[in-house]
Design a protein around this motif. Structure first.
Motif, PDB file in Angstrom:
ATOM      1  N   ALA A   1       0.835  -1.207   0.000  1.00 50.38           N
ATOM      2  CA  ALA A   1       0.000   0.000   0.000  1.00 50.38           C
ATOM      3  C   ALA A   1       0.867   1.252   0.000  1.00 50.38           C
ATOM      4  O   ALA A   1       0.617   2.198  -0.759  1.00 50.38           O
ATOM      5  CB  ALA A   1      -0.930  -0.003   1.209  1.00 50.38           C
ATOM      6  N   PHE A   2       1.892   1.261   0.837  1.00 49.28           N
ATOM      7  CA  PHE A   2       2.785   2.412   0.902  1.00 49.28           C
ATOM      8  C   PHE A   2       3.445   2.659  -0.452  1.00 49.28           C
ATOM      9  O   PHE A   2       3.512   3.795  -0.925  1.00 49.28           O
ATOM     10  CB  PHE A   2       3.859   2.192   1.985  1.00 49.28           C
ATOM     11  N   ASP A   3       3.934   1.600  -1.094  1.00 51.18           N
ATOM     12  CA  ASP A   3       4.574   1.750  -2.403  1.00 51.18           C
ATOM     13  C   ASP A   3       3.607   2.286  -3.452  1.00 51.18           C
ATOM     14  O   ASP A   3       3.957   3.168  -4.241  1.00 51.18           O
ATOM     15  CB  ASP A   3       5.158   0.418  -2.880  1.00 51.18           C
ATOM     16  N   LEU A   4       2.382   1.750  -3.472  1.00 49.17           N
ATOM     17  CA  LEU A   4       1.384   2.230  -4.432  1.00 49.17           C
ATOM     18  C   LEU A   4       1.076   3.706  -4.218  1.00 49.17           C
ATOM     19  O   LEU A   4       1.044   4.498  -5.165  1.00 49.17           O
ATOM     20  CB  LEU A   4       0.084   1.426  -4.300  1.00 49.17           C
TER      21      LEU A   4
ATOM     22  N   PHE B   1      -6.830  -3.920 -11.122  1.00 44.20           N
ATOM     23  CA  PHE B   1      -6.649  -4.948 -10.112  1.00 44.20           C
ATOM     24  C   PHE B   1      -5.152  -5.164  -9.925  1.00 44.20           C
ATOM     25  O   PHE B   1      -4.401  -5.244 -10.901  1.00 44.20           O
ATOM     26  CB  PHE B   1      -7.332  -6.259 -10.513  1.00 44.20           C
ATOM     27  N   HIS B   2      -4.739  -5.258  -8.674  1.00 43.70           N
ATOM     28  CA  HIS B   2      -3.327  -5.405  -8.326  1.00 43.70           C
ATOM     29  C   HIS B   2      -3.238  -6.593  -7.382  1.00 43.70           C
ATOM     30  O   HIS B   2      -3.549  -6.477  -6.200  1.00 43.70           O
ATOM     31  CB  HIS B   2      -2.858  -4.102  -7.657  1.00 43.70           C
TER      32      HIS B   2
ATOM     33  N   ALA C   1       0.213  -7.727 -11.877  1.00 40.78           N
ATOM     34  CA  ALA C   1       0.652  -8.763 -10.947  1.00 40.78           C
ATOM     35  C   ALA C   1       1.599  -8.157  -9.918  1.00 40.78           C
ATOM     36  O   ALA C   1       2.409  -7.296 -10.238  1.00 40.78           O
ATOM     37  CB  ALA C   1       1.347  -9.889 -11.706  1.00 40.78           C
ATOM     38  N   LYS C   2       1.457  -8.605  -8.671  1.00 38.99           N
ATOM     39  CA  LYS C   2       2.393  -8.196  -7.619  1.00 38.99           C
ATOM     40  C   LYS C   2       3.630  -9.081  -7.716  1.00 38.99           C
ATOM     41  O   LYS C   2       3.487 -10.272  -7.970  1.00 38.99           O
ATOM     42  CB  LYS C   2       1.767  -8.389  -6.238  1.00 38.99           C
ATOM     43  N   PRO C   3       4.789  -8.550  -7.469  1.00 43.40           N
ATOM     44  CA  PRO C   3       5.118  -7.136  -7.326  1.00 43.40           C
ATOM     45  C   PRO C   3       5.142  -6.461  -8.692  1.00 43.40           C
ATOM     46  O   PRO C   3       5.422  -7.098  -9.698  1.00 43.40           O
ATOM     47  CB  PRO C   3       6.507  -7.147  -6.701  1.00 43.40           C
ATOM     48  N   CYS C   4       4.866  -5.187  -8.691  1.00 45.14           N
ATOM     49  CA  CYS C   4       4.770  -4.442  -9.943  1.00 45.14           C
ATOM     50  C   CYS C   4       5.649  -3.193  -9.850  1.00 45.14           C
ATOM     51  O   CYS C   4       5.501  -2.413  -8.910  1.00 45.14           O
ATOM     52  CB  CYS C   4       3.312  -4.062 -10.183  1.00 45.14           C
TER      53      CYS C   4
END
Length: 119
Positions: free
Chosen positions: A16-19, A79-80, A100-103
């Protein structure tokens, strides 16, 4: 010019922080992060976002009912997720994008810009 508002629903704190950091640094306004569907739904009801970035599985379940509500109101969705197939997403939400995570941040911003352009 008013910057687009992006609702982020993600229950993994680091992700969440990265996004949020990625989209805020690009100049977008962020609503969230929301760790559960009920919180994200409440935020959506208070103010419709210009775009939503949604993890598929949040703390209180699968996000598809929220995503459907957003799709019904023409909110673009990204969608992530790391746990769901892109085919499943495409069959349920043909106009949504899936990452797709990680992105990498560049991919996130590319998807955000693509989704907003098609709005």
């Amino acid at each position: 010019m008013v910057q687009p508002r992006i609702l982020v629903a993600e229950d993994e704190a680091i992700v969440a922080f990265d996004l949020i950091e990625t989209v805020e640094e690009a100049g977008f306004i962020v609503e969230g992060p929301h760790r559960d569907i009920s919180s994200a739904m409440l935020a959506f009801q208070k103010q419709k976002p210009d775009l939503a970035i949604l993890d598929i599985r949040l703390g209180d379940g699968v996000v598809y009912p929220l995503a459907q509500r957003m799709a019904d109101e023409d909110v673009p969705i990204i969608f992530h997720s790391g746990n769901h197939s892109h085919e499943e997403i495409a069959s349920r939400f043909p106009h949504a994008l899936a990452l797709a995570k990680p992105c990498p941040p560049a991919e996130v911003l590319g998807a955000v810009n693509e989704a907003l352009e098609t709005q």
